[in-house]
Design a protein around this motif. Sequence first.
Motif, PDB file in Angstrom:
ATOM      1  N   GLN A  38       0.939  -1.139   0.095  1.00  0.00           N
ATOM      2  CA  GLN A  38       0.073   0.052  -0.032  1.00  0.00           C
ATOM      3  C   GLN A  38       0.888   1.242  -0.087  1.00  0.00           C
ATOM      4  O   GLN A  38       1.491   1.612   0.942  1.00  0.00           O
ATOM      5  CB  GLN A  38      -0.801  -0.090   1.414  1.00  0.00           C
ATOM      6  N   GLY A  43      -4.889   2.129  -2.748  1.00  0.00           N
ATOM      7  CA  GLY A  43      -5.252   1.020  -2.352  1.00  0.00           C
ATOM      8  C   GLY A  43      -4.201  -0.210  -2.306  1.00  0.00           C
ATOM      9  O   GLY A  43      -3.110   0.214  -2.231  1.00  0.00           O
TER      10      GLY A  43
ATOM     11  N   GLN B   6     -13.342   3.184  -7.367  1.00  0.00           N
ATOM     12  CA  GLN B   6     -14.318   3.431  -6.364  1.00  0.00           C
ATOM     13  C   GLN B   6     -14.795   4.892  -6.334  1.00  0.00           C
ATOM     14  O   GLN B   6     -13.688   5.661  -6.608  1.00  0.00           O
ATOM     15  CB  GLN B   6     -13.869   2.991  -4.955  1.00  0.00           C
ATOM     16  N   CYS B  23     -18.600   1.014  -6.041  1.00  0.00           N
ATOM     17  CA  CYS B  23     -17.479   0.217  -6.578  1.00  0.00           C
ATOM     18  C   CYS B  23     -17.784  -0.122  -7.883  1.00  0.00           C
ATOM     19  O   CYS B  23     -19.021  -0.446  -8.270  1.00  0.00           O
ATOM     20  CB  CYS B  23     -17.007  -0.809  -5.644  1.00  0.00           C
ATOM     21  N   TRP B  34     -15.989  -6.109   0.334  1.00  0.00           N
ATOM     22  CA  TRP B  34     -15.832  -5.114   1.126  1.00  0.00           C
ATOM     23  C   TRP B  34     -14.734  -5.383   2.279  1.00  0.00           C
ATOM     24  O   TRP B  34     -15.078  -5.873   2.901  1.00  0.00           O
ATOM     25  CB  TRP B  34     -16.992  -4.437   1.583  1.00  0.00           C
ATOM     26  N   PHE B  91     -12.561  -0.399   1.544  1.00  0.00           N
ATOM     27  CA  PHE B  91     -11.862  -0.752   0.153  1.00  0.00           C
ATOM     28  C   PHE B  91     -12.823  -1.876  -0.270  1.00  0.00           C
ATOM     29  O   PHE B  91     -13.296  -2.795   0.101  1.00  0.00           O
ATOM     30  CB  PHE B  91     -10.403  -1.623   0.135  1.00  0.00           C
ATOM     31  N   PHE B 103      -7.775  -4.822  -5.511  1.00  0.00           N
ATOM     32  CA  PHE B 103      -8.505  -3.714  -4.514  1.00  0.00           C
ATOM     33  C   PHE B 103      -8.667  -2.483  -5.289  1.00  0.00           C
ATOM     34  O   PHE B 103      -7.590  -2.128  -6.168  1.00  0.00           O
ATOM     35  CB  PHE B 103      -7.653  -3.668  -3.183  1.00  0.00           C
ATOM     36  N   GLY B 106     -10.063   3.011  -2.677  1.00  0.00           N
ATOM     37  CA  GLY B 106     -10.722   3.193  -1.580  1.00  0.00           C
ATOM     38  C   GLY B 106     -11.484   4.618  -1.473  1.00  0.00           C
ATOM     39  O   GLY B 106     -11.124   5.323  -2.107  1.00  0.00           O
TER      40      GLY B 106
END
Lengths: 115, 112
Positions: A38, A43, B6, B23, B34, B91, B103, B106
């Motif tokens: 990260q 993300g 997102q 998302c 999630w 996320f 992912f 966020g």
Amino acid sequence: AQSVAQPEDQVNVAEGNPLTVKCTYSVSGNPYLFWYVQYPNRGLQFLLKYITGDNLVKGSYGFEAEFNKSQTSFHLKKPSALVSDSALYFCAVRDKNSGNTPLVFGKGTRLSVIA
Amino acid sequence: EPEVTQTPSHQVTQMGQEVILRCVPISNHLYFYWYRQILGQKVEFLVSFYNNEISEKSEIFDDQFSVERPDGSNFTLKIRSTKLEDSAMYFCASSEYSSEQFFGPGTRLTVL
């Protein structure tokens, strides 16, 4: 229950030196292990995974990880660190190789590579 | 390269208000998730979703939370009545059957 331990909150390494970020796990069945990175305000990016087969797994950006069943470890390594590797690294585990099984994450290790 | 997106990137809301986090998973993925990360803490699983229903959920995912796939592309997380402790980075992730999860960047939720 599954769990992951990342014993170091912070790892500091000089640029060009090898780095290791430690991870140990606990699962009731076979472990399926992952490393994510990260970067600030970003993300989680997938780095590599161990599902089965060779204990040494190679991933993105020159990273690799070694699965050690007897020590229940999955340490992340890189032979020569770059300043750009500085980020937060998460180890994760799940006990089934099925799509709906959630990942259990460690608390993360902050890697700082100093020029 | 396909990626999970997102929106919004940051949401500020008053305690007790409803929020919907959105998302768009990777298009050929079948499983959606999630997770949340409270500042300085580990990433925690909330819920997984497959074939238009919840597959698994954690104890965090109580009656205040719901998920929906309203159309073929979006996957949403709704919090009905936000609390201060819901402040976190949320996320979204998606995966093919048994592969790694990818992912999104966020959504930072701030509850005042």
